[in-house]
Scaffold this motif. Structure first.
Motif, PDB file in Angstrom:
ATOM      1  N   LEU A 143     -49.913 -73.364  75.668  1.00  0.00           N
ATOM      2  CA  LEU A 143     -50.788 -72.615  76.570  1.00  0.00           C
ATOM      3  C   LEU A 143     -51.516 -71.495  75.839  1.00  0.00           C
ATOM      4  CD1 LEU A 143     -48.424 -72.319  79.681  1.00  0.00           C
ATOM      5  CD2 LEU A 143     -50.314 -73.923  79.352  1.00  0.00           C
ATOM      6  N   TRP A 144     -50.782 -70.783  74.971  1.00  0.00           N
ATOM      7  CA  TRP A 144     -51.373 -69.651  74.253  1.00  0.00           C
ATOM      8  C   TRP A 144     -52.446 -70.107  73.278  1.00  0.00           C
ATOM      9  CZ3 TRP A 144     -51.387 -65.099  76.022  1.00  0.00           C
ATOM     10  CH2 TRP A 144     -51.678 -63.992  75.223  1.00  0.00           C
ATOM     11  N   GLY A 145     -52.384 -71.358  72.884  1.00  0.00           N
ATOM     12  CA  GLY A 145     -53.402 -71.896  71.993  1.00  0.00           C
ATOM     13  C   GLY A 145     -54.764 -72.019  72.652  1.00  0.00           C
ATOM     14  N   PHE A 146     -54.823 -71.840  73.962  1.00  0.00           N
ATOM     15  CA  PHE A 146     -56.095 -71.896  74.696  1.00  0.00           C
ATOM     16  C   PHE A 146     -56.516 -70.545  75.265  1.00  0.00           C
ATOM     17  CE2 PHE A 146     -54.388 -76.217  74.904  1.00  0.00           C
ATOM     18  CZ  PHE A 146     -55.487 -76.956  74.481  1.00  0.00           C
ATOM     19  N   VAL A 147     -55.556 -69.657  75.518  1.00  0.00           N
ATOM     20  CA  VAL A 147     -55.901 -68.383  76.161  1.00  0.00           C
ATOM     21  C   VAL A 147     -55.469 -67.167  75.347  1.00  0.00           C
ATOM     22  CG1 VAL A 147     -55.792 -69.408  78.458  1.00  0.00           C
ATOM     23  CG2 VAL A 147     -53.746 -68.319  77.512  1.00  0.00           C
ATOM     24  N   GLY A 148     -54.893 -67.378  74.165  1.00  0.00           N
ATOM     25  CA  GLY A 148     -54.405 -66.272  73.355  1.00  0.00           C
ATOM     26  C   GLY A 148     -55.497 -65.553  72.603  1.00  0.00           C
ATOM     27  N   GLY A 149     -55.094 -64.733  71.633  1.00  0.00           N
ATOM     28  CA  GLY A 149     -56.059 -63.998  70.819  1.00  0.00           C
ATOM     29  C   GLY A 149     -56.971 -64.932  70.038  1.00  0.00           C
ATOM     30  N   ARG A 150     -58.097 -64.390  69.593  1.00  0.00           N
ATOM     31  CA  ARG A 150     -59.145 -65.174  68.920  1.00  0.00           C
ATOM     32  C   ARG A 150     -58.585 -66.086  67.824  1.00  0.00           C
ATOM     33  NH1 ARG A 150     -61.798 -67.777  65.982  1.00  0.00           N
ATOM     34  NH2 ARG A 150     -63.874 -67.414  65.119  1.00  0.00           N
ATOM     35  N   TRP A 151     -57.717 -65.568  66.972  1.00  0.00           N
ATOM     36  CA  TRP A 151     -57.253 -66.337  65.824  1.00  0.00           C
ATOM     37  C   TRP A 151     -55.979 -67.125  66.112  1.00  0.00           C
ATOM     38  CZ3 TRP A 151     -60.837 -66.937  62.359  1.00  0.00           C
ATOM     39  CH2 TRP A 151     -61.843 -65.968  62.286  1.00  0.00           C
ATOM     40  N   SER A 152     -55.458 -66.984  67.339  1.00  0.00           N
ATOM     41  CA  SER A 152     -54.295 -67.772  67.740  1.00  0.00           C
ATOM     42  C   SER A 152     -54.705 -69.033  68.497  1.00  0.00           C
ATOM     43  CB  SER A 152     -53.371 -66.930  68.627  1.00  0.00           C
ATOM     44  OG  SER A 152     -52.874 -65.816  67.922  1.00  0.00           O
ATOM     45  N   ARG A 153     -55.954 -69.103  68.876  1.00  0.00           N
ATOM     46  CA  ARG A 153     -56.433 -70.260  69.637  1.00  0.00           C
ATOM     47  C   ARG A 153     -56.627 -71.457  68.716  1.00  0.00           C
ATOM     48  NH1 ARG A 153     -60.552 -68.101  74.351  1.00  0.00           N
ATOM     49  NH2 ARG A 153     -59.258 -66.318  75.017  1.00  0.00           N
ATOM     50  N   PHE A 154     -56.285 -72.622  69.220  1.00  0.00           N
ATOM     51  CA  PHE A 154     -56.405 -73.840  68.413  1.00  0.00           C
ATOM     52  C   PHE A 154     -57.833 -74.040  67.920  1.00  0.00           C
ATOM     53  CE2 PHE A 154     -52.777 -75.357  71.283  1.00  0.00           C
ATOM     54  CZ  PHE A 154     -51.821 -74.967  70.375  1.00  0.00           C
ATOM     55  N   ALA A 155     -58.801 -73.646  68.742  1.00  0.00           N
ATOM     56  CA  ALA A 155     -60.205 -73.842  68.364  1.00  0.00           C
ATOM     57  C   ALA A 155     -60.567 -73.108  67.084  1.00  0.00           C
ATOM     58  CB  ALA A 155     -61.113 -73.389  69.503  1.00  0.00           C
ATOM     59  N   SER A 156     -59.830 -72.023  66.760  1.00  0.00           N
ATOM     60  CA  SER A 156     -60.162 -71.236  65.568  1.00  0.00           C
ATOM     61  C   SER A 156     -59.654 -71.868  64.287  1.00  0.00           C
ATOM     62  CB  SER A 156     -59.596 -69.815  65.692  1.00  0.00           C
ATOM     63  OG  SER A 156     -58.181 -69.819  65.554  1.00  0.00           O
ATOM     64  N   PHE A 157     -58.710 -72.824  64.386  1.00  0.00           N
ATOM     65  CA  PHE A 157     -58.207 -73.450  63.153  1.00  0.00           C
ATOM     66  C   PHE A 157     -58.068 -74.965  63.299  1.00  0.00           C
ATOM     67  CE2 PHE A 157     -54.553 -71.863  65.537  1.00  0.00           C
ATOM     68  CZ  PHE A 157     -53.620 -72.892  65.479  1.00  0.00           C
ATOM     69  N   PHE A 158     -58.917 -75.527  64.141  1.00  0.00           N
ATOM     70  CA  PHE A 158     -58.978 -76.986  64.245  1.00  0.00           C
ATOM     71  C   PHE A 158     -60.121 -77.457  63.354  1.00  0.00           C
ATOM     72  CE2 PHE A 158     -60.043 -81.094  66.149  1.00  0.00           C
ATOM     73  CZ  PHE A 158     -58.774 -81.646  66.259  1.00  0.00           C
TER      74      PHE A 158
END
Length: 237
Positions: A69-84
């Motif tokens: 869940l946090w991978g979608f709503v967490g901090g900028r660099w914790s989101r999956f989109a930032s390291f996919f």
């Protein structure tokens, strides 16, 4: 003051690293809690301390649900989109043509490691919920699946799954040591403090949100995930 000295001072100032919040508190707590819990899982599994093995397994389940869940709503660099990263980004990184984001959050290789660890742990926890050693330990979901599924889950959990988890954990530790000792990258301190020193060239990158509201949201999400893990544990007979 001469023009040359002013220019020198400006150059030195432009090279001064900028402190930026990269890892929010929920991500840091997740990281270290998962690390300790997985080590405990391995130890209790190898030692046959099954009651604690189950408890730690439910803890990892709650942590994995939270991280999803946090991978979608967490901090900028914790989101999956930032390291996919796509294959092109991985190849470019290996060839020394790193994107600016690669030196702020997870590198492409680090991202692959994160996804691999999460996937393997999810498979190990999932099979553990359906495993049965036919002696003293049976997962809470064994009575909801067929005997063939229980057999497959048990075989994976006690065999390849356990080996892969131990291998990935060892590889992860070795990779961190390599980056810290050989490449001189500060990986541990930012995961403790949350802040990372970035070059002025990357100072425009957005920091991760890490305020009271986001931390409160994380608590609510984890409480829900812990509740789900507790409910699953209650199915064990």
């Amino acid at each position: 003051m001469t023009d040359s000295s002013v220019a020198a001072m400006q150059a030195a100032s432009s090279d001064t690293p900028v402190r930026k919040r990269i890892w929010d508190l929920p991500t840091r707590v997740f990281h270290w809690t998962l690390s300790v819990t997985v080590i405990g899982l391995i130890a209790t599994g190898l030692g046959g301390v099954m009651e604690w093995h189950f408890r730690l397994g439910y803890t990892v389940l709650a942590l994995l649900l939270f991280r999803l869940l946090w991978g979608f709503v967490g901090g900028r660099w914790s989101r999956f989109a930032s390291f996919f990263y796509g294959p092109g980004s991985v190849v470019a990184y290996l060839r020394g043509r790193a994107h600016p984001d690669h030196v702020i959050g997870h590198t492409p290789l680090g991202a692959l490691s994160v996804f691999a660890v999460l996937a393997v742990l999810a498979a190990q926890v999932g099979t553990g919920l359906m495993a049965d050693d036919e002696i003293s330990a049976a997962g809470p979901l064994t009575r909801f699946v067929s005997g063939d599924v229980v057999s497959l889950a048990t075989g994976w959990h006690e065999g390849p799954g356990k080996t892969i988890v131990i291998a990935l954990v060892s590889l992860h530790v070795l990779a961190v040591l390599f980056y810290v000792l050989v490449k001189r990258h500060r990986l541990v301190r930012p995961m403790v403090s949350g802040d990372k020193l970035v070059t002025p060239a990357h100072s425009q990158a957005a920091p991760s949100r890490d305020d009271t509201a986001s931390r409160g949201l994380a608590l609510v999400l984890f409480a829900a995930c812990a509740g789900a893990a507790w409910w699953i544990s209650s199915l064990r007979v």
